[in-house]
Design a protein around this motif. Structure first.
Motif, PDB file in Angstrom:
ATOM      1  N   ASP A 149       0.815  -1.208   0.000  1.00  0.00           N
ATOM      2  CA  ASP A 149       0.000   0.000   0.000  1.00  0.00           C
ATOM      3  C   ASP A 149       0.854   1.266   0.000  1.00  0.00           C
ATOM      4  O   ASP A 149       0.453   2.295  -0.537  1.00  0.00           O
ATOM      5  CB  ASP A 149      -0.933   0.002   1.212  1.00  0.00           C
ATOM      6  N   ASP A 150       2.020   1.186   0.622  1.00  0.00           N
ATOM      7  CA  ASP A 150       2.902   2.354   0.710  1.00  0.00           C
ATOM      8  C   ASP A 150       3.895   2.425  -0.449  1.00  0.00           C
ATOM      9  O   ASP A 150       4.634   3.399  -0.570  1.00  0.00           O
ATOM     10  CB  ASP A 150       3.688   2.333   2.032  1.00  0.00           C
ATOM     11  N   TRP A 151       3.890   1.417  -1.293  1.00  0.00           N
ATOM     12  CA  TRP A 151       4.910   1.335  -2.346  1.00  0.00           C
ATOM     13  C   TRP A 151       4.584   2.274  -3.494  1.00  0.00           C
ATOM     14  O   TRP A 151       3.430   2.482  -3.851  1.00  0.00           O
ATOM     15  CB  TRP A 151       5.000  -0.100  -2.856  1.00  0.00           C
ATOM     16  N   ASP A 152       5.638   2.836  -4.073  1.00  0.00           N
ATOM     17  CA  ASP A 152       5.523   3.707  -5.234  1.00  0.00           C
ATOM     18  C   ASP A 152       6.397   3.114  -6.340  1.00  0.00           C
ATOM     19  O   ASP A 152       7.554   2.768  -6.083  1.00  0.00           O
ATOM     20  CB  ASP A 152       6.006   5.115  -4.868  1.00  0.00           C
ATOM     21  N   PRO A 153       5.882   3.008  -7.579  1.00  0.00           N
ATOM     22  CA  PRO A 153       6.714   2.459  -8.663  1.00  0.00           C
ATOM     23  C   PRO A 153       8.017   3.200  -8.872  1.00  0.00           C
ATOM     24  O   PRO A 153       8.960   2.657  -9.445  1.00  0.00           O
ATOM     25  CB  PRO A 153       5.798   2.596  -9.891  1.00  0.00           C
ATOM     26  N   VAL A 154       8.102   4.429  -8.397  1.00  0.00           N
ATOM     27  CA  VAL A 154       9.348   5.193  -8.509  1.00  0.00           C
ATOM     28  C   VAL A 154      10.490   4.484  -7.796  1.00  0.00           C
ATOM     29  O   VAL A 154      11.656   4.639  -8.174  1.00  0.00           O
ATOM     30  CB  VAL A 154       9.130   6.618  -7.956  1.00  0.00           C
ATOM     31  N   GLU A 155      10.151   3.654  -6.804  1.00  0.00           N
ATOM     32  CA  GLU A 155      11.196   2.971  -6.043  1.00  0.00           C
ATOM     33  C   GLU A 155      12.051   2.075  -6.926  1.00  0.00           C
ATOM     34  O   GLU A 155      13.222   1.827  -6.620  1.00  0.00           O
ATOM     35  CB  GLU A 155      10.563   2.140  -4.914  1.00  0.00           C
ATOM     36  N   LEU A 156      11.501   1.577  -8.025  1.00  0.00           N
ATOM     37  CA  LEU A 156      12.293   0.763  -8.943  1.00  0.00           C
ATOM     38  C   LEU A 156      13.296   1.612  -9.722  1.00  0.00           C
ATOM     39  O   LEU A 156      14.327   1.112 -10.173  1.00  0.00           O
ATOM     40  CB  LEU A 156      11.380   0.037  -9.928  1.00  0.00           C
ATOM     41  N   LEU A 157      12.992   2.898  -9.889  1.00  0.00           N
ATOM     42  CA  LEU A 157      13.854   3.778 -10.664  1.00  0.00           C
ATOM     43  C   LEU A 157      14.940   4.445  -9.826  1.00  0.00           C
ATOM     44  O   LEU A 157      15.968   4.864 -10.368  1.00  0.00           O
ATOM     45  CB  LEU A 157      13.005   4.866 -11.339  1.00  0.00           C
ATOM     46  N   VAL A 158      14.709   4.568  -8.528  1.00  0.00           N
ATOM     47  CA  VAL A 158      15.654   5.294  -7.669  1.00  0.00           C
ATOM     48  C   VAL A 158      17.062   4.710  -7.712  1.00  0.00           C
ATOM     49  O   VAL A 158      18.038   5.451  -7.889  1.00  0.00           O
ATOM     50  CB  VAL A 158      15.123   5.362  -6.224  1.00  0.00           C
ATOM     51  N   TYR A 169       7.824  16.016 -14.817  1.00  0.00           N
ATOM     52  CA  TYR A 169       7.590  14.807 -15.602  1.00  0.00           C
ATOM     53  C   TYR A 169       7.034  15.169 -16.978  1.00  0.00           C
ATOM     54  O   TYR A 169       7.439  14.599 -17.991  1.00  0.00           O
ATOM     55  CB  TYR A 169       6.644  13.859 -14.876  1.00  0.00           C
ATOM     56  N   TRP A 170       6.076  16.103 -17.026  1.00  0.00           N
ATOM     57  CA  TRP A 170       5.532  16.554 -18.309  1.00  0.00           C
ATOM     58  C   TRP A 170       6.655  17.094 -19.193  1.00  0.00           C
ATOM     59  O   TRP A 170       6.693  16.830 -20.401  1.00  0.00           O
ATOM     60  CB  TRP A 170       4.485  17.639 -18.082  1.00  0.00           C
ATOM     61  N   LEU A 171       7.552  17.867 -18.584  1.00  0.00           N
ATOM     62  CA  LEU A 171       8.674  18.440 -19.327  1.00  0.00           C
ATOM     63  C   LEU A 171       9.570  17.345 -19.900  1.00  0.00           C
ATOM     64  O   LEU A 171       9.880  17.325 -21.100  1.00  0.00           O
ATOM     65  CB  LEU A 171       9.476  19.361 -18.397  1.00  0.00           C
ATOM     66  N   LEU A 172       9.999  16.423 -19.048  1.00  0.00           N
ATOM     67  CA  LEU A 172      10.886  15.347 -19.485  1.00  0.00           C
ATOM     68  C   LEU A 172      10.201  14.440 -20.500  1.00  0.00           C
ATOM     69  O   LEU A 172      10.819  13.985 -21.472  1.00  0.00           O
ATOM     70  CB  LEU A 172      11.339  14.531 -18.276  1.00  0.00           C
ATOM     71  N   HIS A 173       8.924  14.167 -20.289  1.00  0.00           N
ATOM     72  CA  HIS A 173       8.182  13.288 -21.183  1.00  0.00           C
ATOM     73  C   HIS A 173       8.054  13.916 -22.573  1.00  0.00           C
ATOM     74  O   HIS A 173       8.236  13.238 -23.599  1.00  0.00           O
ATOM     75  CB  HIS A 173       6.802  13.012 -20.585  1.00  0.00           C
ATOM     76  N   TRP A 179      10.871  13.120 -10.587  1.00  0.00           N
ATOM     77  CA  TRP A 179      10.037  13.243  -9.394  1.00  0.00           C
ATOM     78  C   TRP A 179      10.618  14.332  -8.497  1.00  0.00           C
ATOM     79  O   TRP A 179      11.838  14.519  -8.428  1.00  0.00           O
ATOM     80  CB  TRP A 179       9.941  11.907  -8.640  1.00  0.00           C
ATOM     81  N   PRO A 180       9.765  15.078  -7.804  1.00  0.00           N
ATOM     82  CA  PRO A 180      10.247  16.143  -6.908  1.00  0.00           C
ATOM     83  C   PRO A 180      10.922  15.545  -5.681  1.00  0.00           C
ATOM     84  O   PRO A 180      10.694  14.382  -5.327  1.00  0.00           O
ATOM     85  CB  PRO A 180       8.974  16.900  -6.529  1.00  0.00           C
ATOM     86  N   PRO A 181      11.762  16.328  -4.991  1.00  0.00           N
ATOM     87  CA  PRO A 181      12.383  15.821  -3.762  1.00  0.00           C
ATOM     88  C   PRO A 181      11.343  15.635  -2.667  1.00  0.00           C
ATOM     89  O   PRO A 181      10.327  16.326  -2.611  1.00  0.00           O
ATOM     90  CB  PRO A 181      13.392  16.919  -3.403  1.00  0.00           C
ATOM     91  N   SER A 182      11.585  14.669  -1.807  1.00  0.00           N
ATOM     92  CA  SER A 182      10.693  14.409  -0.677  1.00  0.00           C
ATOM     93  C   SER A 182      11.544  14.070   0.533  1.00  0.00           C
ATOM     94  O   SER A 182      12.772  14.095   0.483  1.00  0.00           O
ATOM     95  CB  SER A 182       9.734  13.250  -0.996  1.00  0.00           C
ATOM     96  N   ALA A 183      10.874  13.722   1.635  1.00  0.00           N
ATOM     97  CA  ALA A 183      11.597  13.468   2.876  1.00  0.00           C
ATOM     98  C   ALA A 183      12.479  12.235   2.792  1.00  0.00           C
ATOM     99  O   ALA A 183      13.494  12.149   3.494  1.00  0.00           O
ATOM    100  CB  ALA A 183      10.593  13.318   4.024  1.00  0.00           C
ATOM    101  N   HIS A 184      12.126  11.258   1.946  1.00  0.00           N
ATOM    102  CA  HIS A 184      12.877  10.007   1.919  1.00  0.00           C
ATOM    103  C   HIS A 184      13.625   9.766   0.619  1.00  0.00           C
ATOM    104  O   HIS A 184      14.223   8.712   0.446  1.00  0.00           O
ATOM    105  CB  HIS A 184      11.932   8.821   2.195  1.00  0.00           C
ATOM    106  N   ARG A 185      13.606  10.716  -0.325  1.00  0.00           N
ATOM    107  CA  ARG A 185      14.411  10.544  -1.535  1.00  0.00           C
ATOM    108  C   ARG A 185      14.670  11.903  -2.184  1.00  0.00           C
ATOM    109  O   ARG A 185      13.858  12.832  -2.083  1.00  0.00           O
ATOM    110  CB  ARG A 185      13.747   9.591  -2.522  1.00  0.00           C
ATOM    111  N   GLU A 186      15.795  11.984  -2.875  1.00  0.00           N
ATOM    112  CA  GLU A 186      16.158  13.205  -3.575  1.00  0.00           C
ATOM    113  C   GLU A 186      15.365  13.331  -4.873  1.00  0.00           C
ATOM    114  O   GLU A 186      14.839  12.355  -5.396  1.00  0.00           O
ATOM    115  CB  GLU A 186      17.657  13.189  -3.894  1.00  0.00           C
TER     116      GLU A 186
END
Length: 683
Positions: free
Chosen positions: A377-386, A533-537, A565-572
């Motif tokens: 439930d807490d997982w984000d697909p971005v975690e595969l890209l980090v 993301y819109w810009l990069l895409h 992705w924007p910076p957050s508390a747990h990832r750059e």
């Protein structure tokens, strides 16, 4: 080399009676002849289990993973792809019982007449199982037709035929007409629901308006085309009682009320029915694009840390030796080494300390269901890209890496004329990508796997697969990184613009109008990618279109991987894109794409791409397109003429694109949105 996987088709005895609403698998005659072929990538994204593959003579549905097991048992050793980072994500979604990623059951041949791998293939069932005779319009279930597939090297000649077809010009008054054998084609109409079930259309009940035919228990039906007046589409007719009804009545929301109000819960790929289904069925055509959406996860294989190496070895020991065997001899490393050698596992370069760690990892108990569901439930697909993004930020590791993972990257110099907003260029000389198929949905694609876990259609009858299909592709690419400071400053400005507010409102409307029930449990704002993301895409798409003209690959062969992705508390934060080409053979590494990373070529290519993006043959309509209520499209200044890419290239189905984020374009209302690369060069 062509990657082909022969399909196994289940046929049915035409002499047995058949309930037109029951599964035709009740009277099964198995036929193991090859009926078609497909590349592994197509079986992963287009024709996987539960999808409909349209063949020249009929259509088939690849079966669930339960039916693949007998295919694999024809080999002493079942191959597996060992990639712990991807396997852990799959276990999180499907359960800890998943212990392997398996390639498709296929074996290369020395030549077109060789028999290597002739006993391997993907099992499939004929579906739809209602066919229509092309000679006389007879509409009936599968056992009413004859099957022929006799040529060993011409699977395209396999077909169902209607023996004794009288044709459409039969004489009246009892005169005999010549009988012939006409080919049959699938009836196109199906029923499906948001829970992923699909079923035959109940033609007999439909033409008799929910009642039985008064003249016959099993009446003969006809399906005729009637493109005149209001009878657009097919017309169903009963030859016994003369009842007729057009299929046009079943379309739309009004037609849905005339269909069965309860779903039978049928899964043809599993030859099974769910006990209950609370969704209402709706009409869908066999070739509809929303009949099947693959749910996949993929990673780029990178050099492993010591912990990842131990985890990979632990997975291999668990898979080849079994948990019970590893547990029994956990304290006897010599025995483990001997048994591993018998399974062709090379442990000569593995120290006893590393082997002990791997054994401990193999014996680690799985997470509880509660822990796994909380993690999912807490997982984000971005975690595969980090991890991939973090590795690309460390160019000091590039020259010293061992090319055992298939990854070779080179930090390139920036050309003096390259836009300053592009801060780094990395040439990906070689790369390996692993893709895994974990399920599918119908009617509505999942934005994220954990939208609603129940929507992911199961791949086995018990819903707990012990392995999933995967592909291992090789390729090359170019990685471009934008200045993070410049992106963040630009993004903060875009957040305050009316254009971004319009995109946010369109995303909410789009989300709440979806067929599925996911909108009730998910905040639509969390599914809208940030402006970066819109810009990069958008930048990725214009570069793909430009690169295709000089790299030697077609545009459909190039794919994107967006790190935005924007910076957050747990990832750059991240702002980069990888344009690559991958294939399961040498076609993915011809060198034409990575050659474009040379400074003189790249700066000319980027300049040309941005200049082309400034103009569209559909301007000013395209350049000023902004969604307004009730519109809910998820793109702005983008269309097929300027920005859209093929479905094999785009990771978001041509959504979240807007040239106004890339360049400052004229606006019909107020001040234009500042483009990240400034005003276009109109030379």
């Amino acid at each position: 080399m062509t990657d082909t996987a022969p399909e196994e088709v289940m046929l049915h005895d035409p002499g047995e009676a058949l309930d037109p609403l029951a599964d035709a698998e009740d009277a099964v005659v198995k036929n193991r002849a090859k009926v078609g072929s497909s590349r592994p990538s197509s079986l992963l994204y287009t024709y996987g289990p539960g999808a409909i593959m349209d063949l020249p003579g009929f259509s088939v549905m690849p079966a669930g993973l339960d039916d693949w097991e007998p295919i694999w048992k024809r080999r002493e050793k079942i191959p597996a792809i060992i990639e712990p980072r991807l396997l852990n994500v799959i276990r999180m979604h499907l359960g800890p019982q998943v212990d392997a990623l398996r390639p498709y059951p296929w074996q290369p041949k020395q030549n077109s007449f060789a028999k290597e791998g002739a006993d391997l293939g993907i099992p499939a069932r004929v579906f739809p199982q209602w066919l229509r005779c092309t000679g006389c319009d007879y509409l009936g279930p599968l056992p009413r037709f004859s099957y022929t597939n006799t040529h060993p090297f011409r699977p395209d000649l396999a077909q169902f035929t209607h023996k004794g077809c009288p044709g459409r010009g039969a004489q009246r008054g009892g005169a005999k007409t010549g009988k012939r054998e006409s080919p049959a084609v699938p009836a196109q109409h199906l029923l499906t629901c948001t829970n992923g079930h699909v079923d035959e259309f109940p033609y007999e009940l439909w033409v008799h308006r929910g009642r039985r035919c008064p003249k016959a228990e099993r009446p003969d039906l006809k399906m005729r085309d009637a493109n005149v007046g209001k009878s657009v589409g097919s017309m169903i007719a009963c030859t016994q009682c003369g009842a007729t009804r057009g299929m046009a009545e079943a379309q739309g929301s009004v037609g849905r009320d005339k269909l069965p109000q309860t779903c039978r819960g049928r899964h043809p790929h599993l030859n099974a029915f769910d006990k209950e289904c609370d969704a209402r069925p709706t009409l869908i055509m066999m070739g509809a694009s929303n009949l099947w959406f693959a749910s996949t996860q993929s990673i780029i294989v990178m050099p492993r840390t010591d912990a990842e190496k131990a985890e990979a070895l632990g997975d291999l020991l668990r898979l080849e030796l079994g948990v019970d065997t590893v547990k029994q001899f956990a304290g006897q490393l010599d025995v483990i080494r001997a048994m591993a050698g018998m399974k062709d596992i090379d442990l000569t370069s593995v120290s006893n300390e590393s082997l002990s760690t791997a054994v401990a990892d193999a014996l680690t108990p799985p997470e509880s269901d509660e822990e796994r569901k909380k993690k999912r439930d807490d997982w984000d697909p971005v975690e595969l890209l980090v991890p991939e993004w973090q590795y690309l930020q460390k160019p000091a590791l590039f020259p010293s890496q061992k090319n055992t993972t298939g990854l070779m990257v080179t930090d390139m110099a920036r050309g003096p004329e390259l836009p300053p907003q592009i801060s780094r260029v990395v040439a990906v000389n070689q790369m390996k990508k692993v893709n895994a198929f974990i399920g599918f949905t119908r009617l509505d694609e999942m934005d994220r796997i954990n939208d609603l876990p129940g929507r992911l259609v199961k791949l086995t009858r018990n819903g707990k697969p012990t392995w999933v299909p995967a592909t291992e592709d090789r390729g090359e690419g170019i990685f471009l990184q934008l200045s993070l400071d410049a992106v963040e400053a630009w993004e903060n400005i875009v957040y305050t613009t009316p254009l971004w507010a319009a995109h946010q409102a369109a995303n909410r409307r789009n989300f709440y109008r979806r067929f599925s029930e996911t909108a009730k449990a998910v905040d639509p704002d969390t599914r809208l990618p940030a402006p970066r993301y819109w810009l990069l895409h958008t930048l990725s798409h214009v570069l793909i279109r430009e690169m295709a003209m000089s790299c030697g690959y077609g545009a459909a062969s190039l794919t994107e991987r967006i790190y935005g992705w924007p910076p957050s508390a747990h990832r750059e934060g991240a702002a980069g894109l990888l344009i690559c080409t991958t294939a399961s053979d040498s076609e993915g590494t011809l060198g034409g794409l990575v050659a474009l990373s040379e400074p003189p070529r790249l700066q000319g290519l980027v300049s040309s791409a941005l200049r082309r993006a400034a103009r569209c043959s559909s301007d000013p309509v395209c350049a000023m397109r902004t969604p307004h209520d009730p519109e809910d499209f998820l793109h702005g200044a983008a269309c097929h003429c300027c920005t859209f890419a093929s479905e094999t290239s785009c990771e978001r189905a041509n959504r979240f694109l807007d040239r106004r984020f890339l360049l400052t374009l004229p606006s019909a209302h107020g001040k234009p949105v500042p483009g990240f690369f400034g005003s276009p060069d109109v030379r």
